[in-house]
Scaffold this motif. Structure first.
Motif, PDB file in Angstrom:
ATOM      1  N   GLU A  31      37.248  30.300  -9.481  1.00 39.27           N
ATOM      2  CA  GLU A  31      38.622  30.606  -9.908  1.00 39.27           C
ATOM      3  C   GLU A  31      39.082  31.973  -9.421  1.00 39.27           C
ATOM      4  O   GLU A  31      39.943  32.610 -10.031  1.00 39.27           O
ATOM      5  CB  GLU A  31      38.730  30.518 -11.437  1.00 39.27           C
ATOM      6  N   TYR A  32      38.502  32.433  -8.308  1.00 39.43           N
ATOM      7  CA  TYR A  32      38.860  33.722  -7.729  1.00 39.43           C
ATOM      8  C   TYR A  32      39.225  33.584  -6.263  1.00 39.43           C
ATOM      9  O   TYR A  32      38.621  32.801  -5.538  1.00 39.43           O
ATOM     10  CB  TYR A  32      37.685  34.704  -7.811  1.00 39.43           C
ATOM     11  N   LEU A  33      40.184  34.396  -5.845  1.00 37.23           N
ATOM     12  CA  LEU A  33      40.443  34.649  -4.429  1.00 37.23           C
ATOM     13  C   LEU A  33      39.771  35.983  -4.138  1.00 37.23           C
ATOM     14  O   LEU A  33      40.013  36.963  -4.859  1.00 37.23           O
ATOM     15  CB  LEU A  33      41.939  34.789  -4.161  1.00 37.23           C
ATOM     16  N   LYS A  34      38.930  36.039  -3.108  1.00 39.49           N
ATOM     17  CA  LYS A  34      38.188  37.263  -2.825  1.00 39.49           C
ATOM     18  C   LYS A  34      38.354  37.691  -1.372  1.00 39.49           C
ATOM     19  O   LYS A  34      38.467  36.854  -0.476  1.00 39.49           O
ATOM     20  CB  LYS A  34      36.698  37.063  -3.109  1.00 39.49           C
ATOM     21  N   ARG A  35      38.336  39.002  -1.195  1.00 41.63           N
ATOM     22  CA  ARG A  35      38.368  39.554   0.154  1.00 41.63           C
ATOM     23  C   ARG A  35      37.705  40.932   0.142  1.00 41.63           C
ATOM     24  O   ARG A  35      37.860  41.699  -0.807  1.00 41.63           O
ATOM     25  CB  ARG A  35      39.808  39.684   0.661  1.00 41.63           C
ATOM     26  N   SER A  36      36.986  41.232   1.209  1.00 47.95           N
ATOM     27  CA  SER A  36      36.384  42.548   1.403  1.00 47.95           C
ATOM     28  C   SER A  36      37.106  43.261   2.534  1.00 47.95           C
ATOM     29  O   SER A  36      37.465  42.636   3.540  1.00 47.95           O
ATOM     30  CB  SER A  36      34.900  42.415   1.754  1.00 47.95           C
ATOM     31  N   PHE A  37      37.309  44.543   2.365  1.00 45.53           N
ATOM     32  CA  PHE A  37      37.989  45.375   3.345  1.00 45.53           C
ATOM     33  C   PHE A  37      37.068  46.537   3.713  1.00 45.53           C
ATOM     34  O   PHE A  37      36.399  47.090   2.847  1.00 45.53           O
ATOM     35  CB  PHE A  37      39.284  45.955   2.763  1.00 45.53           C
ATOM     36  N   LYS A  38      37.045  46.900   4.990  1.00 48.50           N
ATOM     37  CA  LYS A  38      36.289  48.076   5.434  1.00 48.50           C
ATOM     38  C   LYS A  38      37.248  49.034   6.135  1.00 48.50           C
ATOM     39  O   LYS A  38      38.092  48.616   6.923  1.00 48.50           O
ATOM     40  CB  LYS A  38      35.165  47.676   6.390  1.00 48.50           C
ATOM     41  N   PHE A  39      37.050  50.312   5.849  1.00 49.62           N
ATOM     42  CA  PHE A  39      37.906  51.360   6.390  1.00 49.62           C
ATOM     43  C   PHE A  39      37.061  52.407   7.099  1.00 49.62           C
ATOM     44  O   PHE A  39      35.835  52.362   7.046  1.00 49.62           O
ATOM     45  CB  PHE A  39      38.723  51.980   5.248  1.00 49.62           C
ATOM     46  N   ALA A  40      37.708  53.347   7.730  1.00 48.32           N
ATOM     47  CA  ALA A  40      37.000  54.376   8.493  1.00 48.32           C
ATOM     48  C   ALA A  40      36.143  55.263   7.598  1.00 48.32           C
ATOM     49  O   ALA A  40      35.068  55.702   7.999  1.00 48.32           O
ATOM     50  CB  ALA A  40      37.991  55.233   9.273  1.00 48.32           C
ATOM     51  N   ASP A  41      36.626  55.531   6.393  1.00 49.75           N
ATOM     52  CA  ASP A  41      35.905  56.421   5.493  1.00 49.75           C
ATOM     53  C   ASP A  41      36.400  56.228   4.063  1.00 49.75           C
ATOM     54  O   ASP A  41      37.266  55.395   3.793  1.00 49.75           O
ATOM     55  CB  ASP A  41      36.053  57.886   5.932  1.00 49.75           C
ATOM     56  N   PHE A  42      35.846  57.020   3.156  1.00 53.42           N
ATOM     57  CA  PHE A  42      36.195  56.912   1.742  1.00 53.42           C
ATOM     58  C   PHE A  42      37.664  57.219   1.499  1.00 53.42           C
ATOM     59  O   PHE A  42      38.333  56.545   0.713  1.00 53.42           O
ATOM     60  CB  PHE A  42      35.313  57.858   0.912  1.00 53.42           C
ATOM     61  N   SER A  43      38.183  58.229   2.173  1.00 40.42           N
ATOM     62  CA  SER A  43      39.583  58.610   1.988  1.00 40.42           C
ATOM     63  C   SER A  43      40.527  57.465   2.349  1.00 40.42           C
ATOM     64  O   SER A  43      41.500  57.194   1.639  1.00 40.42           O
ATOM     65  CB  SER A  43      39.905  59.847   2.827  1.00 40.42           C
ATOM     66  N   ALA A  44      40.261  56.789   3.437  1.00 37.78           N
ATOM     67  CA  ALA A  44      41.098  55.657   3.853  1.00 37.78           C
ATOM     68  C   ALA A  44      40.984  54.509   2.849  1.00 37.78           C
ATOM     69  O   ALA A  44      41.992  53.869   2.514  1.00 37.78           O
ATOM     70  CB  ALA A  44      40.705  55.193   5.245  1.00 37.78           C
ATOM     71  N   ALA A  45      39.776  54.252   2.359  1.00 38.93           N
ATOM     72  CA  ALA A  45      39.586  53.193   1.360  1.00 38.93           C
ATOM     73  C   ALA A  45      40.334  53.531   0.078  1.00 38.93           C
ATOM     74  O   ALA A  45      41.009  52.680  -0.511  1.00 38.93           O
ATOM     75  CB  ALA A  45      38.099  52.990   1.081  1.00 38.93           C
ATOM     76  N   TRP A  46      40.233  54.780  -0.346  1.00 44.20           N
ATOM     77  CA  TRP A  46      40.900  55.209  -1.584  1.00 44.20           C
ATOM     78  C   TRP A  46      42.419  55.135  -1.423  1.00 44.20           C
ATOM     79  O   TRP A  46      43.131  54.724  -2.354  1.00 44.20           O
ATOM     80  CB  TRP A  46      40.462  56.626  -1.944  1.00 44.20           C
TER      81      TRP A  46
ATOM     82  N   GLU B  63      47.087  29.446   4.119  1.00 46.36           N
ATOM     83  CA  GLU B  63      48.000  30.498   3.672  1.00 46.36           C
ATOM     84  C   GLU B  63      47.370  31.879   3.714  1.00 46.36           C
ATOM     85  O   GLU B  63      48.041  32.867   4.015  1.00 46.36           O
ATOM     86  CB  GLU B  63      48.458  30.236   2.231  1.00 46.36           C
ATOM     87  N   LEU B  64      46.090  31.942   3.362  1.00 43.23           N
ATOM     88  CA  LEU B  64      45.384  33.219   3.250  1.00 43.23           C
ATOM     89  C   LEU B  64      44.031  33.131   3.958  1.00 43.23           C
ATOM     90  O   LEU B  64      42.983  33.127   3.320  1.00 43.23           O
ATOM     91  CB  LEU B  64      45.185  33.568   1.769  1.00 43.23           C
ATOM     92  N   PRO B  65      44.039  33.056   5.287  1.00 47.10           N
ATOM     93  CA  PRO B  65      42.793  32.802   6.018  1.00 47.10           C
ATOM     94  C   PRO B  65      41.722  33.884   5.859  1.00 47.10           C
ATOM     95  O   PRO B  65      40.535  33.595   6.010  1.00 47.10           O
ATOM     96  CB  PRO B  65      43.248  32.688   7.474  1.00 47.10           C
ATOM     97  N   ALA B  66      42.106  35.098   5.543  1.00 45.09           N
ATOM     98  CA  ALA B  66      41.117  36.169   5.402  1.00 45.09           C
ATOM     99  C   ALA B  66      40.480  36.205   4.007  1.00 45.09           C
ATOM    100  O   ALA B  66      39.517  36.919   3.784  1.00 45.09           O
ATOM    101  CB  ALA B  66      41.763  37.516   5.703  1.00 45.09           C
ATOM    102  N   TRP B  67      41.019  35.421   3.094  1.00 41.54           N
ATOM    103  CA  TRP B  67      40.528  35.379   1.727  1.00 41.54           C
ATOM    104  C   TRP B  67      39.622  34.163   1.541  1.00 41.54           C
ATOM    105  O   TRP B  67      39.797  33.153   2.202  1.00 41.54           O
ATOM    106  CB  TRP B  67      41.693  35.307   0.742  1.00 41.54           C
ATOM    107  N   THR B  68      38.671  34.276   0.623  1.00 39.22           N
ATOM    108  CA  THR B  68      37.806  33.140   0.316  1.00 39.22           C
ATOM    109  C   THR B  68      38.059  32.690  -1.109  1.00 39.22           C
ATOM    110  O   THR B  68      38.363  33.501  -1.993  1.00 39.22           O
ATOM    111  CB  THR B  68      36.307  33.492   0.480  1.00 39.22           C
ATOM    112  N   LEU B  69      37.929  31.401  -1.312  1.00 35.84           N
ATOM    113  CA  LEU B  69      38.061  30.816  -2.637  1.00 35.84           C
ATOM    114  C   LEU B  69      36.658  30.733  -3.228  1.00 35.84           C
ATOM    115  O   LEU B  69      35.757  30.132  -2.643  1.00 35.84           O
ATOM    116  CB  LEU B  69      38.692  29.428  -2.521  1.00 35.84           C
ATOM    117  N   ASP B  70      36.465  31.374  -4.362  1.00 35.61           N
ATOM    118  CA  ASP B  70      35.166  31.402  -5.027  1.00 35.61           C
ATOM    119  C   ASP B  70      35.395  31.021  -6.489  1.00 35.61           C
ATOM    120  O   ASP B  70      35.727  31.882  -7.313  1.00 35.61           O
ATOM    121  CB  ASP B  70      34.546  32.795  -4.903  1.00 35.61           C
TER     122      ASP B  70
END
Length: 93
Positions: A25-40, A16-23
């Motif tokens: 009792e948590y579902l976790k995912r990391s995201f990377k963006f071009a810069d701080f403004s995009a992340a914010w 269902e959520l292939p980009a997420w990891t089960l850790d």
């Protein structure tokens, strides 16, 4: 009270959520963006949808990286609310 996901539902998360990891009792995912403004900006959009769902992520941000961990404290673990929010977050991308 919100119910925790059962064993079958937890097993289905990888599909269902292939980009997420089960850790635990948590579902976790990391995201990377071009810069701080995009992340914010991404965090702002997640905040708005999370608030509408009344289900708020645990997260961490440094420069262009956003780490999100989802769990349902009322259920002492993962629930359908976490899956719903994870899917909504994925839809923002």
């Amino acid at each position: 009270m919100v119910e925790r996901l059962d064993t079958d539902a937890r097993a289905a998360l990888a599909d269902e959520l292939p980009a997420w990891t089960l850790d635990g009792e948590y579902l976790k995912r990391s995201f990377k963006f071009a810069d701080f403004s995009a992340a914010w900006g991404f965090m702002a959009r997640v905040a708005l949808l999370a608030d509408r769902q009344d289900h708020h992520p645990e997260w961490f941000n440094v420069y262009n990286r956003v780490d999100i961990a989802l769990t349902t404290h009322d259920a002492d673990g993962l629930s359908a609310r976490d899956v719903k929010l994870a899917k909504a977050i994925d839809a923002l991308l």
